[in-house]
Design a protein around this motif. Structure first.
Motif, PDB file in Angstrom:
ATOM      1  N   VAL A  66      -1.737  -3.078  10.380  1.00 31.25           N
ATOM      2  CA  VAL A  66      -1.727  -2.413   9.758  1.00 31.25           C
ATOM      3  C   VAL A  66      -2.783  -1.313   9.230  1.00 31.25           C
ATOM      4  CG1 VAL A  66      -1.216  -1.963   7.511  1.00 31.25           C
ATOM      5  CG2 VAL A  66      -0.089  -3.084   8.680  1.00 31.25           C
TER       6      VAL A  66
ATOM      7  N   TYR B 172       5.463   4.487   7.695  1.00 35.37           N
ATOM      8  CA  TYR B 172       6.779   3.120   7.531  1.00 35.37           C
ATOM      9  C   TYR B 172       6.428   2.522   8.558  1.00 35.37           C
ATOM     10  CZ  TYR B 172       9.312   5.233   3.656  1.00 35.37           C
ATOM     11  OH  TYR B 172       9.440   5.975   2.112  1.00 35.37           O
ATOM     12  N   VAL B 173       7.050   1.869   8.902  1.00 34.64           N
ATOM     13  CA  VAL B 173       6.751   0.656   9.988  1.00 34.64           C
ATOM     14  C   VAL B 173       8.509   0.737  10.392  1.00 34.64           C
ATOM     15  CG1 VAL B 173       6.424  -1.230  11.641  1.00 34.64           C
ATOM     16  CG2 VAL B 173       5.087  -0.095  10.052  1.00 34.64           C
TER      17      VAL B 173
ATOM     18  N   LEU C 162       8.232  -3.345  16.427  1.00 33.87           N
ATOM     19  CA  LEU C 162       7.249  -2.464  15.463  1.00 33.87           C
ATOM     20  C   LEU C 162       7.041  -1.189  16.103  1.00 33.87           C
ATOM     21  CD1 LEU C 162       4.743  -5.402  14.714  1.00 33.87           C
ATOM     22  CD2 LEU C 162       6.763  -5.285  13.692  1.00 33.87           C
TER      23      LEU C 162
ATOM     24  N   ILE D 190      11.555  -1.767  11.430  1.00 32.77           N
ATOM     25  CA  ILE D 190      11.597  -3.988  12.323  1.00 32.77           C
ATOM     26  C   ILE D 190      12.685  -4.317  12.759  1.00 32.77           C
ATOM     27  CG2 ILE D 190      10.764  -6.022  11.852  1.00 32.77           C
ATOM     28  CD1 ILE D 190       8.521  -4.712   9.473  1.00 32.77           C
TER      29      ILE D 190
ATOM     30  N   GLU E  81      13.080   0.143   7.210  1.00 33.77           N
ATOM     31  CA  GLU E  81      11.891   0.843   7.524  1.00 33.77           C
ATOM     32  C   GLU E  81      11.213   0.012   6.363  1.00 33.77           C
ATOM     33  OE1 GLU E  81      13.835   2.511  10.326  1.00 33.77           O
ATOM     34  OE2 GLU E  81      14.374   3.471   8.810  1.00 33.77           O
TER      35      GLU E  81
ATOM     36  N   THR F 171       3.772  -3.997   4.995  1.00 38.66           N
ATOM     37  CA  THR F 171       4.480  -4.429   6.504  1.00 38.66           C
ATOM     38  C   THR F 171       3.875  -6.363   6.593  1.00 38.66           C
ATOM     39  OG1 THR F 171       4.635  -2.228   7.667  1.00 38.66           O
ATOM     40  CG2 THR F 171       4.655  -3.906   8.466  1.00 38.66           C
TER      41      THR F 171
END
Ligand SMILES: Cc1cc2nc3c(=O)[nH]c(=O)nc-3n(C[C@H](O)[C@H](O)[C@H](O)COP(=O)(O)OP(=O)(O)OC[C@H]3O[C@@H](n4cnc5c(N)ncnc54)[C@H](O)[C@@H]3O)c2cc1C
Length: 461
Positions: free
Chosen positions: A188, A380-381, A352, A383, A328, A334
């Motif tokens: 992160v 945001y990530v 990711l 996933i 997201e 995360t």
């Protein structure tokens, strides 16, 4: 390149086929391909004729824009732009995703950490509305309301027949750094550094995505577009499998073309379900069928005929729940989501892909996308996880997906709607701009001839 005259004829054919659908019948596109995952009810009347809307009309290499028909696949679009050293700002990973589909159904890729999502680079769009009118929308002006509500409306407000999009330069090659992390917090932090500096360890980063095999083993793939590549580019369309290379190599080079389609050949890693990653099967499996659209056809066949489910029942194995989702999650939450996912769902690997709304916003954009409201300035990530889990004794089909929806909301995230969704109507309206959607629907499809968004996304109409 398709001629404007042919485009006009194709739009006329679409309008005629729309007018021929009796009132009260479900309107559906008669498209050759789809990347929707939820099963849908069988149409009772012929779908809309979009056969002539699959091409590129123009690439303006000076202005760096392209005029593209609504059902043009990204594969064909990229074939038209790459010879100019250009690519769309975001190219979703699956070859047969169409531009119209990615704008109305959302799309994402490794450039999304600075280019946002595909709809953010649309400067103009022709839409056949539910009322049967053909109108041109732009980020500002008379139809700006429809322009902004179109992303994540999944064809419930109208169909895009032509889109003008921005393009960006891309080198002939893409140099990759595969960076391993044993702690999710470090992953992160690295994402945060790339987002802040556009670089990592002093080297520029043009694109970024990653893979988590377990919370103790994750990778970021940092990509730099270049015309000068050291060594021969790798090839993952043959016997080698791309996702496995992340564990073996710290640096790699691909052609720009192969980079854009790196995930398509093995549908990320999902081709393993068909045995395609076994060395013997792979050698025998024709290369032209190592593509996501071919695997998707097999999955659709399975949805219809339930062959594997019947074999499982016959062998006394538990039934399985489909868990195919992209969610997201805000960057800071995360690690929490990923640890929860590993402990409670337990599918791996997961994809990711960091994303942010585009900055500065595209030309004329008001940055408001009410049907998929991401926060400006927030990273945001995305996933992505695509597979199934056994239904445990006492549990019901859908339970795991409901838990995921709950956890996504708990962590301040969002879920895209191409697959199964279980929200009740009130929650759905709150999360996906229900009030705005209704106002735009009443204006552009007053008789509600096109299926509603909730009905499409949740009720599988
Ligand atoms: C396993 C899986 C993985 C995915 N991974 C990714 C990913 O990694 N990156 C990514 O970007 N996306 C991903 N997606 C999502 C995908 O981008 C969206 O589902 C997109 O909508 C698919 O576009 P399509 O052209 O195949 O549309 P379709 O599947 O044909 O249609 C999707 C919806 O859009 C509507 N629609 C289609 N064309 C138009 C148009 N021209 N105008 C208005 N409405 C239209 C249809 O009516 C339908 O409701 C994934 C989907 C799946 C199933």
């Amino acid at each position: 390149m398709r001629a404007v005259r042919d485009h006009e004829r194709a739009v006329d054919a679409l309008r005629r086929s729309y007018a021929a659908v009796p009132a009260g019948e479900t309107v559906r596109l008669a498209k050759q391909t789809s990347n929707l995952f939820r099963p849908r009810s069988a149409p009772r009347v012929p779908g809309l004729d979009v056969r002539g809307l699959t091409g590129v009309l123009d690439v303006d290499a000076t202005a760096r824009t392209a005029d593209v028909q609504g059902m043009c696949t990204y594969e064909d679009l990229v074939d038209a732009t790459l010879p100019h050293g250009l690519m769309p700002l975001v190219v979703p990973q699956l070859r047969t995703i169409t531009l119209g589909g990615a704008v109305t159904g959302l799309g994402i890729e490794s450039t999304s950490f600075h280019n946002g999502l595909p709809h953010e680079s649309v400067t103009e769009m022709d839409v056949l509305t539910g009322a049967g009118e053909l109108i041109t929308t732009r980020p500002l002006g008379e139809h700006a309301e429809l322009h902004r509500a179109f992303p994540n409306s999944l064809g419930s407000l109208g169909y895009a027949t032509r889109l003008r999009i921005e393009l960006q330069p891309v080198g002939r090659h893409v140099a990759l750094r595969n960076i391993r992390f044993t702690r999710l917090e470090e992953l992160v932090d690295a994402i945060g550094e790339v987002v802040d500096k556009g670089a990592f360890g002093g080297e520029p980063v043009d694109a970024m995505d990653g893979v988590m095999f377990s919370p103790g083993e994750s990778y970021l793939v940092l990509a730099t577009f270049t015309d000068q590549a050291d060594g021969r580019p790798s090839d993952y369309t043959g016997q080698e499998i791309y996702y496995r290379s992340l564990r073996r190599r710290t640096r790699d080079v691909l052609t720009a073309y192969d980079y854009l389609w790196r995930w398509d050949t093995d549908w990320f890693w999902c081709s393993s379900a068909f045995g395609v990653q076994h060395p013997v099967v792979r050698r025998l499996w024709p290369q032209r069928y190592r593509r996501s659209d071919f695997y998707h056809k097999i999955v659709r066949f399975e949805h219809r005929h339930q062959v594997a489910a019947r074999v499982d029942r016959w062998r006394g194995r538990p039934a399985r729940e489909r868990v195919v989702q992209d969610v997201e999650i805000p960057l800071a939450r995360t690690p929490e989501f990923l640890r929860w996912f590993a402990a409670h769902v337990g599918m791996d690997p997961v994809w990711l892909c960091p994303l942010r709304l585009r900055e500065p916003a595209g030309p004329g954009s008001a940055r408001a996308w009410p049907l998929y409201p991401l926060q400006p300035g927030e990273t945001y990530v995305n996933i992505g996880f695509w597979g199934s889990v056994p239904i445990t004794p006492g549990a019901a089909d859908g339970d795991v997906n409901r838990q995921i929806e709950h956890m996504v909301s708990e962590t301040g995230g969002h879920k895209s709607l191409y697959s199964d969704a279980y929200y009740d109507r009130a929650a759905f309206d709150r999360l996906y701009g229900g009030e705005t959607w209704r106002a735009v629907k009443d204006r552009y499809d007053p008789d509600h001839r096109l299926t509603g968004l909730y009905e499409k996304a949740v009720s599988r109409a």
